[in-house]
Structures are given as structure tokens and as C-alpha cells.
Enzyme design. Structure first.
Site, PDB file in Angstrom:
ATOM      1  N   LYS A  33       6.997 -10.645  -4.990  1.00 57.88           N
ATOM      2  CA  LYS A  33       7.722 -11.283  -3.887  1.00 57.88           C
ATOM      3  C   LYS A  33       8.275 -12.663  -4.253  1.00 57.88           C
ATOM      4  CE  LYS A  33       5.832  -8.737  -0.032  1.00 57.88           C
ATOM      5  NZ  LYS A  33       4.827  -7.845  -0.651  1.00 57.88           N
TER       6      LYS A  33
HETATM    7  C1  LIG Z   1       4.798  -6.505  -0.536  1.00 62.10           C
HETATM    8  C2  LIG Z   1       4.126  -5.747  -1.593  1.00 62.10           C
HETATM    9  C3  LIG Z   1       4.366  -4.363  -1.786  1.00 62.10           C
HETATM   10  C4  LIG Z   1       5.265  -3.561  -0.862  1.00 62.10           C
HETATM   11  O1  LIG Z   1       6.629  -3.888  -0.973  1.00 62.10           O
HETATM   12  P1  LIG Z   1       7.644  -3.437   0.167  1.00 62.10           P
HETATM   13  O2  LIG Z   1       8.939  -4.026  -0.227  1.00 62.10           O
HETATM   14  O3  LIG Z   1       7.115  -4.007   1.455  1.00 62.10           O
HETATM   15  O4  LIG Z   1       7.662  -1.952   0.206  1.00 62.10           O
HETATM   16  C5  LIG Z   1       3.755  -3.728  -2.845  1.00 62.10           C
HETATM   17  N1  LIG Z   1       2.905  -4.392  -3.669  1.00 62.10           N
HETATM   18  C6  LIG Z   1       2.636  -5.701  -3.506  1.00 62.10           C
HETATM   19  C7  LIG Z   1       1.672  -6.362  -4.423  1.00 62.10           C
HETATM   20  C8  LIG Z   1       3.235  -6.433  -2.474  1.00 62.10           C
HETATM   21  O5  LIG Z   1       2.945  -7.731  -2.323  1.00 62.10           O
END
Ligand SMILES: *Cc1c(COP(=O)(O)O)cnc(C)c1O
Length: 431
Positions: free
Chosen positions: A107
């Protein structure tokens, strides 16, 4: 580039307005009015290009002339200035490691890009903007880090008390400055409810200019396309594109991948790798999306019962179900299977995954069993050190703490403990 609302009841807006607003007034998600084609030459020469160059070319059609090229190049350079290596795990499976950023989860890319775009768009604004975000763990840290010291922006993060991991909590509570953490005596859903109520509250709206920083925001969603281009850049079999398995919760990341494919990136197939919170498999069987209440799992960032970005996937395929089914599969992995995968991948291949990556690995592994000579990539979305309890339970060994985390863990937590009561939150935002 213009962005229309998926509910089609609000007017189309440009990139700047979509970034500042977050969600469309009719509660739809903004979606680009056309999907730009990437230069064929870019795909041919991709092995010789830097990550900055690729990212710049991919995102430029989406920002149009709203950010000057030089500025945009600087923004993408700051966004992707850490490694995202493709690591071979065994004969048929590679891991795209997206956890080398400042908060050790993928993220970071979206949060860094969005914060810099917002900072640029607000540079002449009189009024401060408040970014509100509810987090189940990873979003909070990435947003805190991405927006730290961004001028004209205050960030308020709500997180459920006692329900995020120690590393996650430190990442979102120790920066200070323009970052404010609220520790809510409730669940993630309670935090999200409070944020939704704040957006709907006129008194708060009068006092503060609110925006959100979750993946519904185009400036957080679109740069996630970069990963897939970086994966292909490092893929050893350019003529035989990979199957890509994406650990999915809100479906923002995988949707960005499908967008990249639609714009010309070679990808054989996508797998939405889910934990037991898996409403999309049901959709792929019945063509009906039935939201459920999320249950807690080891892969907590994917505990989502109503994935908000799924509507964007439908939009990409013009709501044509057969087309969508050709490009996307889905697979649900239980908590026991997740831990068993962490353990077996570690023992057999000496590769340590976090619970989210393990879900991605196992979904891919199952898919490839039915594909002669198939090869693929799973996205390793977080560093195992963020989930030490699960990893230790799976392998029977403690996770080595990263030296880069030692300093963080010593910092003092700064947060406001809050009852699970909207009135307290409202008071906080008004005074
Ligand atoms: C947010 C997140 C996800 C999921 O991603 P999306 O875009 O919400 O589908 C998967 N793995 C980790 C470690 C995350 O922080």
C-alpha cells in the site's frame, strides 16, 4: 482524462477533482472514461527501462495535463524508489515482493502517489484538507507515512484497539506532526462506520474539508498498475506471459492489474486469491455478488465482505460476464491452509511468506496444477515480520525482527483512545 461515476448520477470530473473528492457525490466510484493503450514499444523495450520511466509512461495518460510532466516524473520517482524484485520460489512459481517500502506492505505505492498528487493540487488552497481513513492494519501505516508532513493536509486514522499487530500500531501512531491516530474501542467495521457518518455529517463538512485515502480514490488505485509492469519487466519468458495471483480483499490491487492488461500488458490470466471472506467465487459461479459480514482471519487485510472495487472490474469488462470469466478466476484459502502453506513453502523452498502472500501462493499453486507447463507469479503483499504470530505458529520458529524496525518499536505511541460512539468522534473533528 475525465472520470465518470460508476453510478452515473454525478457529472464526470477531471483527475484533480476525482483525487480531492475520493468518492463521487452519487456514492459511485470514479472510473476513467477510456482505457489508454500503452505504447507497444514500451512493452518491447521494457527490459531496458527503469521503474521510474515505466511508471511515468503508464500513469501519464491518466493525469493528462493536470500535473506538469517534470512534476509528475518527480512524483513517480518518489513513489517507486524502493526495490520490487521478482524472486523465483520453485520451477513454476515466482514471488513479486512488494514489501520493501517504508511500511513493509504494497500500500506504500498508492499512498505515496496519492499524497504527492494531493499536495500538488492543494498547494494554493486556503483551506486545509482532512484525510479520514479507517484501517484494519496496513492502510493506516502506509497513509501515515505517505502523508507525513504533506502541507495543507491533516490525517486522522481510526483503528480498532487491540486488533492490529504491534508493528502496524507503531507505524500509525508514532509519527506525530500532521498525523493523528484514534484508537477506537471497537472493530474495523465500527471505525469504517464512523468515517462514513462523518462524510455524511453537515456540521463536520462545514468545519472541515474531508477526503478519504482508501483504494476507492483514483490516485491510490491507478498507480497500483505499476507492479504488474515491473513484474513483466523481470519475467524471464516474455513470449509466454505469466498467470498472476493477487491476494485480494477490497479488489483494488487486482482491478489495477486487469486495467494494465486491458491497456496492453501481456498477462495470461488473473486469480483473485481470497481467504474465507470470498464473495467473488460465488459471483463467478452465479453472476450475483452477495455481500457477507467479514470474519477475522490471519490475513486480516483481506477480511472484507463487500469488496468496493469489484464494481470497477465489472466496468472494465462492460458488465459482460463471459468476458470477465475468461480473464479472472477466484480461489478461497482457509486459515489452516494458509498456515500449512507458510510452513511447506518455507520447508521445501526456503522461502518465507506472510499470510497474505501464502494465500496468493496456494491459489496459484492449485491453478497451475491444471495447466501443463504453466508458470506464474503471486504478489507478496506484506513482509512476514508484520505478522509474527501467524508465521511463528505456522513454522514453529520466531520471525527475525528487521533491524530497520528496532528503532520504530522503541518510539512512543501517540494516540487518542476513543469510545465506539460517533458523538465523541464528531466532537474531536469539530474542536
Ligand atoms: C490491503 C492488502 C491486501 C488486499 O488488497 P486489496 O487491494 O484491498 O484487494 C492484500 N494484502 C495486504 C498485505 C494488504 O495490506
Amino acid at each position: 482524462m475525465k472520470y465518470y461515476s460508476t453510478n452515473r448520477k454525478s457529472p464526470a470530473v477531471d483527475f484533480k477533482e476525482a483525487t480531492i473528492k475520493g468518492q463521487a457525490p452519487d456514492k459511485g466510484l470514479y472510473f476513467p472514461e477510456r482505457i489508454p493503450a500503452v505504447d507497444e514499444d514500451l512493452i518491447k523495450r521494457i527490459g531496458n527501462l527503469s521503474n521510474e520511466e515505466i511508471a511515468f509512461h503508464v500513469i501519464r495518460p491518466y493525469t493528462g495535463n493536470e500535473i506538469p510532466e517534470e512534476k509528475l516524473f518527480r512524483i513517480v520517482s518518489e513513489t517507486v524508489n524502493f526495490p520490487m524484485p521478482l524472486v523465483q520460489v520453485n520451477d513454476s512459481i515466482w514471488s513479486l515482493e512488494l514489501f520493501h517500502g517504508p511500511t513493509l506492505a504494497f500500500k506504500d505505492v498508492g499512498a505515496r502517489f496519492m499524497s504527492r498528487c494531493l499536495g500538488y493540487f492543494l498547494k494554493d488552497n486556503e483551506k486545509k484538507v482532512t484525510v479520514l481513513v479507517a484501517t484494519s492494519g496496513d492502510t493506516g501505516g502506509a497513509v501515515a507515512n505517505g502523508f507525513y508532513l504533506t502541507e495543507g493536509v491533516d490525517v486522522v486514522i481510526l483503528y480498532p484497539s487491540g486488533k492490529v499487530s504491534p508493528v502496524q500500531e507503531k507505524q500509525l501512531t508514532t509519527l506525530g506532526g500532521n498525523i493523528h491516530a484514534l484508537e477506537v474501542k471497537g472493530t474495523f467495521d465500527d471505525c469504517q462506520q464512523m468515517v462514513k457518518k462523518a462524510f455524511a455529517n453537515e456540521e463536520i463538512q462545514k468545519k472541515r474539508f474531508l477526503t478519504s485515502a482508501n483504494s476507492i480514490n483514483v490516485a491510490r488505485w491507478l498507480p497500483q498498475q505499476f507492479y504488474y509492469f515491473f513484474a513483466y519487466r523481470q519475467w524471464p519468458y516474455k513470449k509466454d506471459p505469466p498467470v498472476i495471483s493477487v491476494p485480494s480483499g477490497n479488489f483494488g490491487n487486482i482491478c489495477a492489474g486487469i486495467l494494465a492488461q486491458r491497456s496492453g500488458l501481456p498477462v495470461k490470466h488473473f486469480i483473485a486469491a481470497c481467504n474465507v471472506n470470498d464473495v467473488v467465487s460465488g459471483y463467478l459461479k452465479t453472476e450475483v455478488l452477495k455481500p457477507k459480514t467479514a470474519v477475522s482471519t490471519w490475513s486480516n487485510a483481506m477480511d472484507v465482505g463487500n469488496p468496493s472495487n469489484f464494481v470497477r472490474i465489472l466496468e472494465i469488462f462492460h458488465h459482460r460476464f463471459p468476458d470477465l470469466k475468461d480473464h479472472l478466476s477466484s480461489c478461497s484459502i482457509s486459515d489452516e491452509e494458509t498456515l500449512a502453506t507458510i510452513n511447506s513453502v518455507f520447508r521445501e523452498f526456503k522461502y518465507l511468506t506472510d499470510p497474505h502472500g501464502a494465500v496468493g501462493y496456494e491459489a496459484l499453486n492449485r491453478f497451475l496444477k491444471n495447466e501443463a507447463a504453466g508458470k506464474g507469479i503471486f504478489l507478496e503483499t506484506a513482509h512476514p515480520v508484520k505478522f509474527p504470530e501467524a508465521v511463528e505458529k505456522a513454522t514453529g520458529r520466531p520471525v527475525e525482527i528487521l533491524s530497520s524496525l528496532a528503532g520504530l518499536m522503541k518510539k512512543d505511541k501517540q494516540s487518542v483512545l476513543m469510545e465506539n460512539d460517533f458523538n465523541h468522534f464528531k466532537e474531536y473533528l469539530l474542536y
